[in-house]
Design a protein around this motif. Structure first.
Motif, PDB file in Angstrom:
ATOM      1  N   ARG A 262      41.850  45.586  47.087  1.00 19.96           N
ATOM      2  CA  ARG A 262      41.039  45.276  45.907  1.00 19.96           C
ATOM      3  C   ARG A 262      41.871  44.519  44.871  1.00 19.96           C
ATOM      4  O   ARG A 262      41.404  43.538  44.272  1.00 19.96           O
ATOM      5  CB  ARG A 262      40.487  46.568  45.302  1.00 19.96           C
ATOM      6  CG  ARG A 262      39.497  47.305  46.197  1.00 19.96           C
ATOM      7  CD  ARG A 262      39.206  48.693  45.686  1.00 19.96           C
ATOM      8  NE  ARG A 262      38.503  48.663  44.419  1.00 19.96           N
ATOM      9  CZ  ARG A 262      38.466  49.695  43.570  1.00 19.96           C
ATOM     10  NH1 ARG A 262      39.117  50.803  43.843  1.00 19.96           N
ATOM     11  NH2 ARG A 262      37.796  49.587  42.446  1.00 19.96           N
ATOM     12  N   ILE A 263      43.118  44.961  44.677  1.00 19.58           N
ATOM     13  CA  ILE A 263      44.001  44.297  43.721  1.00 19.58           C
ATOM     14  C   ILE A 263      44.322  42.885  44.193  1.00 19.58           C
ATOM     15  O   ILE A 263      44.288  41.921  43.407  1.00 19.58           O
ATOM     16  CB  ILE A 263      45.287  45.121  43.522  1.00 19.58           C
ATOM     17  CG1 ILE A 263      44.980  46.395  42.732  1.00 19.58           C
ATOM     18  CG2 ILE A 263      46.370  44.303  42.806  1.00 19.58           C
ATOM     19  CD1 ILE A 263      46.140  47.368  42.657  1.00 19.58           C
ATOM     20  N   ALA A 264      44.649  42.728  45.469  1.00 22.45           N
ATOM     21  CA  ALA A 264      45.017  41.420  46.012  1.00 22.45           C
ATOM     22  C   ALA A 264      43.902  40.412  45.808  1.00 22.45           C
ATOM     23  O   ALA A 264      44.141  39.260  45.413  1.00 22.45           O
ATOM     24  CB  ALA A 264      45.354  41.536  47.498  1.00 22.45           C
ATOM     25  N   ARG A 265      42.671  40.813  46.058  1.00 23.30           N
ATOM     26  CA  ARG A 265      41.567  39.872  45.948  1.00 23.30           C
ATOM     27  C   ARG A 265      41.327  39.447  44.499  1.00 23.30           C
ATOM     28  O   ARG A 265      41.106  38.269  44.207  1.00 23.30           O
ATOM     29  CB  ARG A 265      40.286  40.468  46.545  1.00 23.30           C
ATOM     30  CG  ARG A 265      39.226  39.396  46.758  1.00 23.30           C
ATOM     31  CD  ARG A 265      38.106  39.852  47.656  1.00 23.30           C
ATOM     32  NE  ARG A 265      37.415  38.691  48.173  1.00 23.30           N
ATOM     33  CZ  ARG A 265      36.557  37.958  47.483  1.00 23.30           C
ATOM     34  NH1 ARG A 265      36.289  38.276  46.241  1.00 23.30           N
ATOM     35  NH2 ARG A 265      35.972  36.906  48.022  1.00 23.30           N
ATOM     36  N   GLN A 266      41.380  40.397  43.598  1.00 22.23           N
ATOM     37  CA  GLN A 266      41.180  40.072  42.188  1.00 22.23           C
ATOM     38  C   GLN A 266      42.261  39.111  41.690  1.00 22.23           C
ATOM     39  O   GLN A 266      41.972  38.115  41.023  1.00 22.23           O
ATOM     40  CB  GLN A 266      41.219  41.353  41.357  1.00 22.23           C
ATOM     41  CG  GLN A 266      40.016  42.259  41.525  1.00 22.23           C
ATOM     42  CD  GLN A 266      38.785  41.719  40.847  1.00 22.23           C
ATOM     43  OE1 GLN A 266      37.886  41.227  41.520  1.00 22.23           O
ATOM     44  NE2 GLN A 266      38.728  41.792  39.538  1.00 22.23           N
ATOM     45  N   LEU A 267      43.516  39.404  42.019  1.00 24.94           N
ATOM     46  CA  LEU A 267      44.618  38.556  41.546  1.00 24.94           C
ATOM     47  C   LEU A 267      44.560  37.178  42.185  1.00 24.94           C
ATOM     48  O   LEU A 267      44.823  36.165  41.526  1.00 24.94           O
ATOM     49  CB  LEU A 267      45.959  39.224  41.855  1.00 24.94           C
ATOM     50  CG  LEU A 267      46.250  40.547  41.123  1.00 24.94           C
ATOM     51  CD1 LEU A 267      47.587  41.118  41.598  1.00 24.94           C
ATOM     52  CD2 LEU A 267      46.271  40.350  39.613  1.00 24.94           C
ATOM     53  N   ALA A 268      44.223  37.105  43.470  1.00 24.42           N
ATOM     54  CA  ALA A 268      44.164  35.819  44.155  1.00 24.42           C
ATOM     55  C   ALA A 268      43.080  34.919  43.573  1.00 24.42           C
ATOM     56  O   ALA A 268      43.188  33.686  43.621  1.00 24.42           O
ATOM     57  CB  ALA A 268      43.923  36.027  45.645  1.00 24.42           C
ATOM     58  N   LEU A 269      42.041  35.518  43.015  1.00 27.22           N
ATOM     59  CA  LEU A 269      40.957  34.736  42.418  1.00 27.22           C
ATOM     60  C   LEU A 269      41.253  34.340  40.968  1.00 27.22           C
ATOM     61  O   LEU A 269      40.399  33.771  40.295  1.00 27.22           O
ATOM     62  CB  LEU A 269      39.647  35.519  42.485  1.00 27.22           C
ATOM     63  CG  LEU A 269      39.044  35.643  43.885  1.00 27.22           C
ATOM     64  CD1 LEU A 269      37.885  36.633  43.890  1.00 27.22           C
ATOM     65  CD2 LEU A 269      38.581  34.290  44.392  1.00 27.22           C
ATOM     66  N   GLY A 270      42.463  34.643  40.497  1.00 28.76           N
ATOM     67  CA  GLY A 270      42.872  34.165  39.187  1.00 28.76           C
ATOM     68  C   GLY A 270      42.841  35.187  38.077  1.00 28.76           C
ATOM     69  O   GLY A 270      43.137  34.858  36.922  1.00 28.76           O
ATOM     70  N   SER A 271      42.484  36.420  38.382  1.00 27.57           N
ATOM     71  CA  SER A 271      42.475  37.458  37.348  1.00 27.57           C
ATOM     72  C   SER A 271      43.908  37.875  37.038  1.00 27.57           C
ATOM     73  O   SER A 271      44.752  37.959  37.930  1.00 27.57           O
ATOM     74  CB  SER A 271      41.674  38.663  37.847  1.00 27.57           C
ATOM     75  OG  SER A 271      41.663  39.701  36.892  1.00 27.57           O
ATOM     76  N   ASP A 272      44.208  38.148  35.751  1.00 29.34           N
ATOM     77  CA  ASP A 272      45.548  38.629  35.415  1.00 29.34           C
ATOM     78  C   ASP A 272      45.607  40.143  35.586  1.00 29.34           C
ATOM     79  O   ASP A 272      44.619  40.793  35.933  1.00 29.34           O
ATOM     80  CB  ASP A 272      45.952  38.216  34.005  1.00 29.34           C
ATOM     81  CG  ASP A 272      45.009  38.752  32.926  1.00 29.34           C
ATOM     82  OD1 ASP A 272      44.315  39.764  33.188  1.00 29.34           O
ATOM     83  OD2 ASP A 272      44.981  38.186  31.829  1.00 29.34           O
ATOM     84  N   VAL A 273      46.783  40.714  35.368  1.00 25.96           N
ATOM     85  CA  VAL A 273      46.983  42.139  35.610  1.00 25.96           C
ATOM     86  C   VAL A 273      46.070  42.979  34.722  1.00 25.96           C
ATOM     87  O   VAL A 273      45.432  43.937  35.182  1.00 25.96           O
ATOM     88  CB  VAL A 273      48.460  42.524  35.384  1.00 25.96           C
ATOM     89  CG1 VAL A 273      48.627  44.038  35.360  1.00 25.96           C
ATOM     90  CG2 VAL A 273      49.337  41.915  36.474  1.00 25.96           C
ATOM     91  N   ALA A 274      45.980  42.635  33.452  1.00 30.20           N
ATOM     92  CA  ALA A 274      45.173  43.434  32.519  1.00 30.20           C
ATOM     93  C   ALA A 274      43.702  43.424  32.910  1.00 30.20           C
ATOM     94  O   ALA A 274      43.037  44.468  32.922  1.00 30.20           O
ATOM     95  CB  ALA A 274      45.352  42.914  31.094  1.00 30.20           C
TER      96      ALA A 274
END
Length: 319
Positions: A262-274
């Motif tokens: 879930r984290i990998a997909r969100q970050l790969a789509l350009g979302s930052d950590v926060a």
């Protein structure tokens, strides 16, 4: 009439209990069930399913019963197939609360009414059927967390009517913007066609789950689509919903845990950590702790899986 529940539903509840740190063996024993029985049978009596839920509710209360519904959504195969797809949130709610649910839960009479950016879902237990208030608490948690599957904020869910046999859910939908709204011409058509294929896959998987067939895990095409290809003046390509593998694919291909995927997909789509932490209901420290493991696993598995090669560099740039 003797109603029965698919054991895939009950097994998903057991998995959800384990994720919450509960002892599912105790609740199974209270219901006269065993893990072996759930493996062998296709369905169990409704009364046994209710006993399992009420055993959990009696020990852990309403708040944790709602959290059980959140974990159940991620454990149930037909819902897991939705993770990472391009899907309107109102369609997702319709899939879970609309006419399809009547075949999955025939012991209830339900009506779904659409409002402006909202739904009202009413459910009544049929006469003579054993009631379960915990079932409604669990469903409330599931409804609240459904948008997380699409990377959205939670639904606002209220229950103006809540008894062991009758409940009304008022479901406020979060705002949603699609990536393809930023593109024109062939790019928009390309993404819209993919959205249509994703939606058809969801319906196909829901039908398969009802029949007991295995749920498929879609594998994205290798290489950039029209959306991801670099535009004039861009040095690096982007990654869109179509080309970043969905959560089940990331789990299966790269041996990621559910949280890592879930984290990998969100970050790969350009979302930052926060933002990733907020969208997934996690702490920023948890996202950062998983980040290094995600990059390492993806980098090691690229040669064996469908992830586009620019995903790892994108993740390495996350701050």
């Amino acid at each position: 009439m003797q109603y029965r529940v698919s054991t895939s539903i009950t097994r998903s509840l057991v998995i959800a209990m384990e994720r919450l740190g509960a002892r599912p063996e105790e609740h199974l024993a209270d219901a006269g069930l065993t893990l072996a029985a759930l493996t062998r049978a296709r369905a169990i009596p409704w009364e046994a399913h209710v006993s399992l839920l009420e055993s959990f509710g009696a020990r852990h209360g309403r708040e944790k019963s709602e959290l059980l519904g959140v974990e159940y959504a991620y454990a149930f195969p037909a819902l897991r197939a939705i993770l990472g797809t391009i899907l309107p949130i109102d369609v997702l709610v319709y899939l879970v609360c609309g006419p399809p649910v009547e075949r999955l839960w025939p012991m209830y009479e339900t009506t779904l009414t659409r409002g402006r950016q909202s739904f009202r879902w009413e459910s009544r237990l049929r006469t003579g059927v054993l009631p379960s208030l915990t079932m409604f608490h669990t469903t409330t948690g599931m409804l609240r967390a459904l948008p997380r599957m699409l990377g959205l904020r939670d639904c606002l869910v209220e229950t103006p009517v809540l008894t062991p046999t009758h409940v009304t859910w008022d479901i406020g939908l979060p705002p949603q913007r699609f990536l393809f709204s930023r593109f024109r011409g062939e790019d928009a058509i390309d993404v819209l066609r993919q959205a249509e294929r994703d939606l058809e896959a969801v319906f196909r998987d829901v039908r398969a789950q009802r029949s007991g067939a295995p749920v498929s895990v879609p594998v994205p095409e290798a290489g950039p689509c029209a959306v991801c290809r670099p535009r004039e003046g861009e040095e690096t390509p982007r990654a869109c919903e179509r080309c970043v593998p969905n959560v089940p694919t990331l789990e299966a291909t790269y041996r990621l845990t559910l949280t890592e995927a879930r984290i990998a997909r969100q970050l790969a789509l350009g979302s930052d950590v926060a933002q990733t932490a907020k969208d997934l209901g996690l702490k920023a420290a948890v996202v950062r702790r998983h980040h290094a493991r995600v990059v390492e696993k993806l980098a090691t598995g690229l040669q064996h899986g469908p992830a586009a090669p620019w995903i790892v560099p994108a993740l390495r740039e996350v701050r």
